[in-house]
Design a protein around this motif. Structure first.
Motif, PDB file in Angstrom:
ATOM      1  N   HIS A   1       0.790  -1.091   0.075  1.00  0.00           N
ATOM      2  CA  HIS A   1      -0.006   0.040   0.110  1.00  0.00           C
ATOM      3  C   HIS A   1       0.854   1.455   0.055  1.00  0.00           C
ATOM      4  O   HIS A   1       0.406   2.009  -0.561  1.00  0.00           O
ATOM      5  CB  HIS A   1      -1.065  -0.002   1.238  1.00  0.00           C
ATOM      6  N   TRP A   2       1.891   1.143   0.583  1.00  0.00           N
ATOM      7  CA  TRP A   2       2.900   2.424   0.781  1.00  0.00           C
ATOM      8  C   TRP A   2       3.785   2.233  -0.438  1.00  0.00           C
ATOM      9  O   TRP A   2       4.946   3.343  -0.343  1.00  0.00           O
ATOM     10  CB  TRP A   2       3.530   2.340   1.933  1.00  0.00           C
ATOM     11  N   SER A   3       3.670   1.779  -1.457  1.00  0.00           N
ATOM     12  CA  SER A   3       4.906   1.709  -2.680  1.00  0.00           C
ATOM     13  C   SER A   3       4.792   2.930  -3.410  1.00  0.00           C
ATOM     14  O   SER A   3       5.963   3.466  -3.856  1.00  0.00           O
ATOM     15  CB  SER A   3       4.128   0.646  -3.706  1.00  0.00           C
TER      16      SER A   3
ATOM     17  N   TYR B   1      11.183  19.285  -0.557  1.00  0.00           N
ATOM     18  CA  TYR B   1      10.322  18.631  -1.314  1.00  0.00           C
ATOM     19  C   TYR B   1       9.077  18.399  -0.545  1.00  0.00           C
ATOM     20  O   TYR B   1       9.053  18.375   0.603  1.00  0.00           O
ATOM     21  CB  TYR B   1      10.879  17.372  -1.683  1.00  0.00           C
ATOM     22  N   THR B   2       7.971  18.087  -1.337  1.00  0.00           N
ATOM     23  CA  THR B   2       6.738  18.193  -0.701  1.00  0.00           C
ATOM     24  C   THR B   2       6.147  16.486  -1.210  1.00  0.00           C
ATOM     25  O   THR B   2       5.956  16.461  -2.405  1.00  0.00           O
ATOM     26  CB  THR B   2       5.713  19.147  -1.009  1.00  0.00           C
ATOM     27  N   LEU B   3       5.784  15.684  -0.554  1.00  0.00           N
ATOM     28  CA  LEU B   3       5.062  14.328  -0.621  1.00  0.00           C
ATOM     29  C   LEU B   3       3.916  14.119  -0.359  1.00  0.00           C
ATOM     30  O   LEU B   3       3.434  14.772   0.906  1.00  0.00           O
ATOM     31  CB  LEU B   3       6.275  13.366  -0.170  1.00  0.00           C
ATOM     32  N   LEU B   4       3.191  13.234  -0.680  1.00  0.00           N
ATOM     33  CA  LEU B   4       1.841  12.774  -0.397  1.00  0.00           C
ATOM     34  C   LEU B   4       1.792  11.261   0.175  1.00  0.00           C
ATOM     35  O   LEU B   4       2.131  10.430  -0.563  1.00  0.00           O
ATOM     36  CB  LEU B   4       0.616  12.906  -1.099  1.00  0.00           C
ATOM     37  N   TRP B   5       1.640  11.257   1.285  1.00  0.00           N
ATOM     38  CA  TRP B   5       1.586   9.653   1.723  1.00  0.00           C
ATOM     39  C   TRP B   5       0.398   9.176   2.019  1.00  0.00           C
ATOM     40  O   TRP B   5      -0.566   9.428   2.921  1.00  0.00           O
ATOM     41  CB  TRP B   5       2.432   9.834   3.498  1.00  0.00           C
ATOM     42  N   ASP B   6       0.110   8.180   1.207  1.00  0.00           N
ATOM     43  CA  ASP B   6      -1.299   7.473   1.277  1.00  0.00           C
ATOM     44  C   ASP B   6      -1.044   6.303   2.297  1.00  0.00           C
ATOM     45  O   ASP B   6      -0.659   5.296   2.313  1.00  0.00           O
ATOM     46  CB  ASP B   6      -1.617   6.577  -0.006  1.00  0.00           C
ATOM     47  N   PHE B   7      -1.316   6.828   3.579  1.00  0.00           N
ATOM     48  CA  PHE B   7      -1.423   6.019   4.743  1.00  0.00           C
ATOM     49  C   PHE B   7      -2.181   4.844   4.821  1.00  0.00           C
ATOM     50  O   PHE B   7      -1.808   3.734   5.039  1.00  0.00           O
ATOM     51  CB  PHE B   7      -1.329   6.987   5.953  1.00  0.00           C
TER      52      PHE B   7
ATOM     53  N   VAL C   1      10.797   2.763   3.118  1.00  0.00           N
ATOM     54  CA  VAL C   1      12.161   2.610   2.680  1.00  0.00           C
ATOM     55  C   VAL C   1      12.522   1.949   1.418  1.00  0.00           C
ATOM     56  O   VAL C   1      12.038   0.750   1.187  1.00  0.00           O
ATOM     57  CB  VAL C   1      13.052   2.030   3.733  1.00  0.00           C
ATOM     58  N   PRO C   2      12.909   2.868   0.412  1.00  0.00           N
ATOM     59  CA  PRO C   2      13.257   2.028  -0.935  1.00  0.00           C
ATOM     60  C   PRO C   2      14.280   1.101  -0.732  1.00  0.00           C
ATOM     61  O   PRO C   2      15.525   1.378  -1.140  1.00  0.00           O
ATOM     62  CB  PRO C   2      13.547   3.186  -1.932  1.00  0.00           C
ATOM     63  N   ILE C   3      14.176  -0.025  -0.256  1.00  0.00           N
ATOM     64  CA  ILE C   3      15.167  -0.838   0.191  1.00  0.00           C
ATOM     65  C   ILE C   3      16.195  -1.522  -0.906  1.00  0.00           C
ATOM     66  O   ILE C   3      17.571  -1.420  -0.923  1.00  0.00           O
ATOM     67  CB  ILE C   3      14.531  -2.335   0.915  1.00  0.00           C
ATOM     68  N   SER C   4      15.636  -1.950  -2.196  1.00  0.00           N
ATOM     69  CA  SER C   4      16.358  -2.320  -2.981  1.00  0.00           C
ATOM     70  C   SER C   4      17.130  -1.013  -3.447  1.00  0.00           C
ATOM     71  O   SER C   4      18.493  -1.443  -4.019  1.00  0.00           O
ATOM     72  CB  SER C   4      15.419  -2.887  -4.351  1.00  0.00           C
TER      73      SER C   4
END
Length: 312
Positions: free
Chosen positions: A32-34, A278-284, A69-72
């Motif tokens: 969901h947080w991708s 930067y400004t981000l939107l978190w679809d929680f 976290v973008p682990i890869s």
């Protein structure tokens, strides 16, 4: 005395328990947080391209389950990665997602710096104005090239309200004291990071600043979302920058989350210079009960001279 029934004092137990519960409830949100995770990857990639920081050692503060976290990506870029949280089980869930776990090391740290001094909400109210936070980073193995602070600012004090009746204790004066306390915690954190960063190292400070919520049953909007929708004429997702430009108006209306501006204090900016924002939107979460997003800001703060020099 029955030693097995004796109550044992555990430092920062309330903070640990509250954050463990929070991490437990979001442990399945990787998919969901991708979209949010991809936004963070772009911020990190642009920071690496546009600043003079190295790619040797990455520090993640408040890493939790690693769903944001973008682990890869970080595995492909950095030689070493240190992950920090107060919840070790959550960090283990992050490591389970890694393809190169040998690059990672973990440290269990209380980022409030007051967990050994305050155990209850009542104690917090009694001591809030006089507390001097001291975040212990002695478990870390610097130097670091990049630090990412993963939206812990709004959560630093919330643990003390976990399973407590705060209505009888909370007052406007207490709220103001908590705001100042959060600011002092950030000063302690950034002082510790300044001492452990490479020269020209950077801190990417992510913090959730606005609760953008709609309740499914009633259709009602949170005050921040109502104002943001009006400001963007119903096109919020396409106009995040417009909301950011008016963030001071949200703050004046009391709509910003705790710690929104704590990293921009003078004592911090004396040691760091603002490199980018930067400004981000978190679809929680989006379920039968609610559609809850957060507006998130990412400020890239570059270490000023006087820290660890390359090669040391």
């Amino acid at each position: 005395m029955n030693l097995f029934k004796r109550r044992v004092h555990v430092p920062y137990a309330k903070i640990r328990n509250a954050n463990t519960l929070r991490n437990h409830t979001t442990r399945h949100d990787w998919e969901h947080w991708s979209g949010y995770r991809e936004q963070i990857r772009r911020v990190l990639e642009q920071t690496l391209t546009g600043s003079g920081c190295g790619r040797g050692h990455l520090l993640l503060l408040g890493a939790g389950n690693g769903n944001d976290v973008p682990i890869s990506f970080i595995e492909s870029v950095f030689e070493r990665i240190t992950i920090v949280d107060i919840d070790e089980k959550a960090l283990d869930r992050l490591l389970a997602k890694a393809e190169q776990p040998g690059k990672f090391s973990k440290a269990i740290i209380d980022l409030t710096g007051i967990g050994n001094e305050v155990q209850t909400l009542g104690e917090l109210k009694e001591k809030a104005a006089s507390l001097t936070p001291s975040v212990d980073f002695s478990k870390l193995k610097p130097p670091f090239d990049v630090v990412m602070n993963l939206c812990f600012s709004s959560q630093l004090i919330s643990a003390f309200f976990y399973k407590e009746n705060s209505r009888t204790l909370y007052t406007p004066e207490f709220g103001a004291q908590l705001d100042r306390l959060i600011e002092r915690i950030h000063v302690s954190i950034f002082d510790g990071l300044h001492e452990r960063l490479m020269d020209r190292g950077v801190v990417i400070h992510l913090t959730d600043v606005l609760l953008l919520q709609q309740l499914k049953k009633t259709g009602s909007l949170s005050p921040a979302r109502l104002k943001a929708e009006a400001l963007t004429e119903g096109r919020l997702r396409d106009n995040l920058g417009q909301v950011y430009k008016h963030l001071s108006e949200f703050a004046q209306a009391g709509l910003c989350l705790p710690g929104t501006f704590a990293h921009l204090q003078k004592p911090i900016l004396e040691k760091f210079k603002l490199h980018a924002e930067y400004t981000l939107l978190w679809d929680f979460v989006d379920d039968d009960h609610e559609d809850r997003d957060y507006l998130v800001t990412a400020h890239v703060l570059e270490n000023k001279t006087g820290a660890i020099e390359a090669g040391r």
